[in-house]
Design an enzyme around this catalytic site. Structure first.
Site, PDB file in Angstrom:
ATOM      1  CE  LYS A  16      34.319  30.259  39.240  1.00 43.09           C
ATOM      2  NZ  LYS A  16      35.232  30.803  38.726  1.00 43.09           N
TER       3      LYS A  16
ATOM      4  NE  ARG B   2      36.448  39.745  43.364  1.00 39.18           N
ATOM      5  CZ  ARG B   2      36.018  38.537  43.038  1.00 39.18           C
ATOM      6  NH1 ARG B   2      34.967  38.265  42.266  1.00 39.18           N
ATOM      7  NH2 ARG B   2      36.803  37.701  43.060  1.00 39.18           N
TER       8      ARG B   2
ATOM      9  NE  ARG C 240      41.092  35.594  42.343  1.00 39.99           N
ATOM     10  CZ  ARG C 240      40.297  36.427  41.431  1.00 39.99           C
ATOM     11  NH1 ARG C 240      40.811  37.799  41.305  1.00 39.99           N
ATOM     12  NH2 ARG C 240      39.324  36.257  41.314  1.00 39.99           N
TER      13      ARG C 240
HETATM   14  P1  AP5 Z   1      32.884  36.873  36.350  1.00 40.55           P
HETATM   15  O1  AP5 Z   1      31.327  36.183  36.170  1.00 40.55           O
HETATM   16  O2  AP5 Z   1      32.875  37.678  37.604  1.00 40.55           O
HETATM   17  O3  AP5 Z   1      33.772  35.316  36.782  1.00 40.55           O
HETATM   18  P2  AP5 Z   1      33.873  34.489  37.855  1.00 40.55           P
HETATM   19  O4  AP5 Z   1      34.271  33.079  37.147  1.00 40.55           O
HETATM   20  O5  AP5 Z   1      32.635  34.583  38.701  1.00 40.55           O
HETATM   21  O6  AP5 Z   1      35.232  35.032  38.403  1.00 40.55           O
HETATM   22  P3  AP5 Z   1      35.479  35.296  40.094  1.00 40.55           P
HETATM   23  O7  AP5 Z   1      36.850  36.083  39.956  1.00 40.55           O
HETATM   24  O8  AP5 Z   1      34.352  35.794  40.817  1.00 40.55           O
HETATM   25  O9  AP5 Z   1      35.797  33.842  40.435  1.00 40.55           O
HETATM   26  P4  AP5 Z   1      36.682  33.276  41.365  1.00 40.55           P
HETATM   27  O10 AP5 Z   1      36.710  32.004  41.553  1.00 40.55           O
HETATM   28  O11 AP5 Z   1      38.121  33.738  41.449  1.00 40.55           O
HETATM   29  O12 AP5 Z   1      36.337  34.272  42.929  1.00 40.55           O
HETATM   30  P5  AP5 Z   1      35.508  34.003  43.761  1.00 40.55           P
HETATM   31  O13 AP5 Z   1      34.558  35.202  44.267  1.00 40.55           O
HETATM   32  O14 AP5 Z   1      34.700  32.558  43.814  1.00 40.55           O
HETATM   33  O15 AP5 Z   1      33.354  37.466  35.269  1.00 40.55           O
HETATM   34  C1  AP5 Z   1      34.725  38.115  35.100  1.00 40.55           C
HETATM   35  C2  AP5 Z   1      34.570  39.286  34.082  1.00 40.55           C
HETATM   36  O16 AP5 Z   1      34.328  38.778  32.951  1.00 40.55           O
HETATM   37  C3  AP5 Z   1      33.470  40.243  34.410  1.00 40.55           C
HETATM   38  O17 AP5 Z   1      33.949  41.481  34.304  1.00 40.55           O
HETATM   39  C4  AP5 Z   1      32.241  39.678  33.366  1.00 40.55           C
HETATM   40  O18 AP5 Z   1      31.564  41.020  33.099  1.00 40.55           O
HETATM   41  C5  AP5 Z   1      33.136  39.355  32.252  1.00 40.55           C
HETATM   42  N1  AP5 Z   1      32.789  38.288  31.684  1.00 40.55           N
HETATM   43  C6  AP5 Z   1      31.960  37.254  31.942  1.00 40.55           C
HETATM   44  N2  AP5 Z   1      31.660  36.523  30.956  1.00 40.55           N
HETATM   45  C7  AP5 Z   1      32.098  36.807  29.826  1.00 40.55           C
HETATM   46  C8  AP5 Z   1      32.134  36.506  28.519  1.00 40.55           C
HETATM   47  N3  AP5 Z   1      31.538  35.356  28.069  1.00 40.55           N
HETATM   48  N4  AP5 Z   1      32.810  37.186  27.662  1.00 40.55           N
HETATM   49  C9  AP5 Z   1      33.454  38.267  28.075  1.00 40.55           C
HETATM   50  N5  AP5 Z   1      33.360  38.674  29.340  1.00 40.55           N
HETATM   51  C10 AP5 Z   1      32.938  38.040  30.223  1.00 40.55           C
HETATM   52  O19 AP5 Z   1      36.617  33.989  45.165  1.00 40.55           O
HETATM   53  C11 AP5 Z   1      37.113  34.676  45.783  1.00 40.55           C
HETATM   54  C12 AP5 Z   1      38.232  34.419  46.641  1.00 40.55           C
HETATM   55  O20 AP5 Z   1      37.481  33.826  47.659  1.00 40.55           O
HETATM   56  C13 AP5 Z   1      39.108  33.085  46.349  1.00 40.55           C
HETATM   57  O21 AP5 Z   1      40.426  33.499  45.754  1.00 40.55           O
HETATM   58  C14 AP5 Z   1      39.418  32.579  47.630  1.00 40.55           C
HETATM   59  O22 AP5 Z   1      40.309  32.981  48.522  1.00 40.55           O
HETATM   60  C15 AP5 Z   1      38.013  32.351  48.171  1.00 40.55           C
HETATM   61  N6  AP5 Z   1      37.167  31.290  48.118  1.00 40.55           N
HETATM   62  C16 AP5 Z   1      35.882  31.308  47.356  1.00 40.55           C
HETATM   63  N7  AP5 Z   1      35.360  30.120  47.337  1.00 40.55           N
HETATM   64  C17 AP5 Z   1      36.373  29.352  48.007  1.00 40.55           C
HETATM   65  C18 AP5 Z   1      36.493  27.981  48.148  1.00 40.55           C
HETATM   66  N8  AP5 Z   1      35.541  26.913  47.821  1.00 40.55           N
HETATM   67  N9  AP5 Z   1      37.462  27.377  48.818  1.00 40.55           N
HETATM   68  C19 AP5 Z   1      38.740  28.124  49.252  1.00 40.55           C
HETATM   69  N10 AP5 Z   1      38.516  29.364  48.862  1.00 40.55           N
HETATM   70  C20 AP5 Z   1      37.461  29.984  48.340  1.00 40.55           C
END
Ligand code: AP5
Length: 225
Positions: free
Chosen positions: A17, A164, A175
């Site tokens: 994402k 991270r 998660r």
């Molecule tokens: P990446 O693009 O980083 O993936 P992502 O989907 O953004 O993953 P996140 O782990 O950031 O999502 P998340 O939803 O768990 O975390 P968030 O920060 O929102 O890609 C991942 C890896 O794969 C990278 O190394 C990339 O290079 C690689 N990659 C990408 N695309 C690829 C492809 N097509 N092929 C191969 N490799 C690829 O949330 C963190 C925490 O915050 C949550 O756990 C929660 O505690 C809190 N939080 C955030 N938002 C909320 C909410 N709305 N409500 C409650 N808690 C929340």
């Protein structure tokens, strides 16, 4: 003027994402809103919100809805979102989705589409294990799939790359569980509203990006008819 694009990126942790939102924000000049990034900035600055959020994030749990909703509502009220936005990681519960719908409706706005990045759990685990982010702005890399030009150095701002805190294997497992229990019901929520578009997130980042761009071009066409 083209119709406003208000997009949600939905999908499990590590689905790509953030990777796609960053590219799309540049392509279409949309405000990029990542609740995860906002929370990490609050943790870094030691704000009251950051202190309250940290224990949930470190455990791989969701931060309580009331904290998220206050933060997201304030951000969506800012001027740069008026021309369109991409939401990454929000909404994540049905209560958040309903609150978002209400807030946008009150301002005469609506979601254009929710793009679901479909990636199976085994691939998620591989991606998260290899993810590295820069300490300055959170730019994303993967040691195998999307490596930086110089090891452990961000191509974009030269800062150090780290893993991270919530990317430790035991936290990732939780998660994923939380995603399936609390966030995956949003797939039906947006499907019922005719807003869901599925994207095969297992393809390489550039191919996923091309697919989403083509999808957005179609959405714009449909909206202008
Ligand atoms: P990446 O693009 O980083 O993936 P992502 O989907 O953004 O993953 P996140 O782990 O950031 O999502 P998340 O939803 O768990 O975390 P968030 O920060 O929102 O890609 C991942 C890896 O794969 C990278 O190394 C990339 O290079 C690689 N990659 C990408 N695309 C690829 C492809 N097509 N092929 C191969 N490799 C690829 O949330 C963190 C925490 O915050 C949550 O756990 C929660 O505690 C809190 N939080 C955030 N938002 C909320 C909410 N709305 N409500 C409650 N808690 C929340």
């Amino acid at each position: 003027m083209p119709p406003q694009l208000n997009l949600i990126l939905l999908g499990p942790p590590g689905a790509g994402k953030g990777t796609q939102a960053e590219r799309l924000g540049e392509d279409f000049r949309l405000a990029f809103i990542s609740t995860g990034e906002m929370l990490r900035a609050n943790v870094k600055q030691g704000t009251q919100l950051g202190v309250a959020a940290k224990e949930h994030m470190d455990a791989g749990a969701l931060v309580p809805d009331d904290l998220i909703l206050a933060m997201a509502a304030a951000r969506l009220g800012e001027d740069d979102t008026r021309d369109g936005f991409i939401l990454d990681g929000f909404p994540r519960t049905t209560a958040q989705a309903l609150a978002l719908e209400r807030q946008l409706g009150q301002g005469g706005r609506r979601i254009t589409a929710t793009l679901l990045l479909d990636v199976p759990d085994e691939e998620i685990i591989r991606r998260i294990a290899g993810r590295r982010v820069c300490v300055k702005a959170g730019h994303n890399y993967h040691v195998d799939y999307d490596p930086p030009k110089r090891p452990d150095v961000c191509d974009q701002d030269g800062s150090r790359l780290i893993q991270r805190d919530d990317d430790r294997p035991e936290v990732v497992e939780n998660r994923l569980r939380v995603y399936h229990d609390q966030t995956a019901p949003l797939i039906d929520f947006y499907e019922e509203r005719g807003l869901l578009r599925r994207v095969d997130g297992t393809r390489p980042p550039a191919a996923v990006h091309d697919h989403i761009r083509a999808m957005i071009a179609t959405l714009r066409l449909e909206d202008s008819l």
